[in-house]
Motif scaffolding. Structure first.
Motif, PDB file in Angstrom:
ATOM      1  N   SER A  48       0.840  -1.211   0.000  1.00  0.00           N
ATOM      2  CA  SER A  48       0.000   0.000   0.000  1.00  0.00           C
ATOM      3  C   SER A  48       0.870   1.253   0.000  1.00  0.00           C
ATOM      4  CB  SER A  48      -0.928   0.011   1.206  1.00  0.00           C
ATOM      5  OG  SER A  48      -1.879  -1.017   1.092  1.00  0.00           O
ATOM      6  N   PHE A  49       1.935   1.227   0.778  1.00  0.00           N
ATOM      7  CA  PHE A  49       2.859   2.371   0.804  1.00  0.00           C
ATOM      8  C   PHE A  49       3.390   2.632  -0.608  1.00  0.00           C
ATOM      9  CE2 PHE A  49       7.075   4.182   0.826  1.00  0.00           C
ATOM     10  CZ  PHE A  49       6.954   5.261   1.699  1.00  0.00           C
ATOM     11  N   TYR A  50       3.864   1.586  -1.263  1.00  0.00           N
ATOM     12  CA  TYR A  50       4.496   1.743  -2.578  1.00  0.00           C
ATOM     13  C   TYR A  50       3.508   2.098  -3.689  1.00  0.00           C
ATOM     14  CZ  TYR A  50       8.891   0.181  -0.585  1.00  0.00           C
ATOM     15  OH  TYR A  50      10.033   0.096   0.161  1.00  0.00           O
ATOM     16  N   LYS A  51       2.213   2.003  -3.423  1.00  0.00           N
ATOM     17  CA  LYS A  51       1.211   2.484  -4.383  1.00  0.00           C
ATOM     18  C   LYS A  51       1.313   3.998  -4.545  1.00  0.00           C
ATOM     19  CE  LYS A  51      -2.992  -0.289  -4.306  1.00  0.00           C
ATOM     20  NZ  LYS A  51      -4.322  -0.351  -3.709  1.00  0.00           N
ATOM     21  N   TYR A  52       1.710   4.674  -3.459  1.00  0.00           N
ATOM     22  CA  TYR A  52       1.684   6.136  -3.440  1.00  0.00           C
ATOM     23  C   TYR A  52       3.061   6.783  -3.405  1.00  0.00           C
ATOM     24  CZ  TYR A  52      -2.911   4.621  -1.992  1.00  0.00           C
ATOM     25  OH  TYR A  52      -4.122   3.977  -1.928  1.00  0.00           O
ATOM     26  N   TYR A  53       4.051   6.074  -2.878  1.00  0.00           N
ATOM     27  CA  TYR A  53       5.373   6.665  -2.676  1.00  0.00           C
ATOM     28  C   TYR A  53       6.471   5.699  -3.097  1.00  0.00           C
ATOM     29  CZ  TYR A  53       2.308   9.270   0.463  1.00  0.00           C
ATOM     30  OH  TYR A  53       1.260   9.986   0.985  1.00  0.00           O
ATOM     31  N   ASN A  54       7.591   6.239  -3.538  1.00  0.00           N
ATOM     32  CA  ASN A  54       8.737   5.413  -3.923  1.00  0.00           C
ATOM     33  C   ASN A  54       9.547   4.980  -2.700  1.00  0.00           C
ATOM     34  OD1 ASN A  54       8.192   5.686  -6.691  1.00  0.00           O
ATOM     35  ND2 ASN A  54       9.268   7.647  -6.738  1.00  0.00           N
ATOM     36  N   ASN A  55       9.656   5.884  -1.731  1.00  0.00           N
ATOM     37  CA  ASN A  55      10.448   5.646  -0.523  1.00  0.00           C
ATOM     38  C   ASN A  55      10.103   6.745   0.491  1.00  0.00           C
ATOM     39  OD1 ASN A  55      11.878   7.940  -1.489  1.00  0.00           O
ATOM     40  ND2 ASN A  55      13.277   6.619  -2.619  1.00  0.00           N
TER      41      ASN A  55
END
Length: 191
Positions: A48-55
């Protein structure tokens, strides 16, 4: 209907991630936070994090950009109140905005202070003040206007920061009045 549900889920997930990021940034620098740590902290999957942000740095950058864009929208919004050069409604909106984003302010203006972020906020206010006052000031006082705008823009951001750090006991309306009174005294130098 399904799209609306997805949008709500995305908002909820981003809100949780932002909240978790600010909580962690109150105790450590952003460079020390990992995606695994953040997602475990808020009980959100790494996918879910990587859906919106690269890092994490990308998340911090996006969060700062959204804050600055929202801040700029309030500062630059035309107010239909020609009664005063200091638009009280805009100042109230700003104090409400800072109150609603107090967690980010504590992080970005305090513990994890980013001078470029702070400089951008000051520049947004300074540019607005220059536009507001340049037609009201005599040509011979233009240098003083530059100094005045630098002084009040830095002071305004510092005032927001101090209000948050002191627990926001005063209402946004009370703080807007205080800001106007302080600005009026500073403005007298230009006359």
């Amino acid at each position: 209907m399904e799209q609306k549900y997805e949008d709500l889920r995305a908002k909820r997930t981003k809100k949780l991630l932002r909240q978790g990021l600010t909580e962690l940034m109150l105790v450590k620098h952003a460079d020390e936070i990992t995606v695994k740590e953040l997602t475990a902290h808020v009980n959100v999957s790494r996918g879910s994090f990587y859906k919106y942000y690269n890092n994490i740095p990308d998340m911090v950058r996006q969060t700062e950009e959204k804050f600055k864009n929202d801040f700029r929208a309030i500062v630059d919004k035309p107010i239909n109140d020609d009664s005063d050069i200091y638009p009280r409604p805009m100042l109230i909106y700003l104090f409400v905005f800072f109150r609603e984003n107090a967690d980010l302010c504590l992080v970005f203006l305090g513990h994890n202070k980013n001078s470029a972020f702070l400089d951008d906020l000051i520049d947004i206010v300074r540019t607005n003040f220059l536009k507001t006052f340049e037609g009201l000031i005599k040509k011979e006082n233009q240098t003083n206007l530059e100094y005045f705008c630098s002084f009040v823009s830095g002071g305004s951001i510092s005032l927001f920061e101090r209000w948050i750090k002191m627990g926001m006991k005063e209402t946004p309306g009370e703080m807007a009045e205080l800001t106007i009174n302080l600005l009026l005294h500073a403005y007298k130098v230009l006359l």
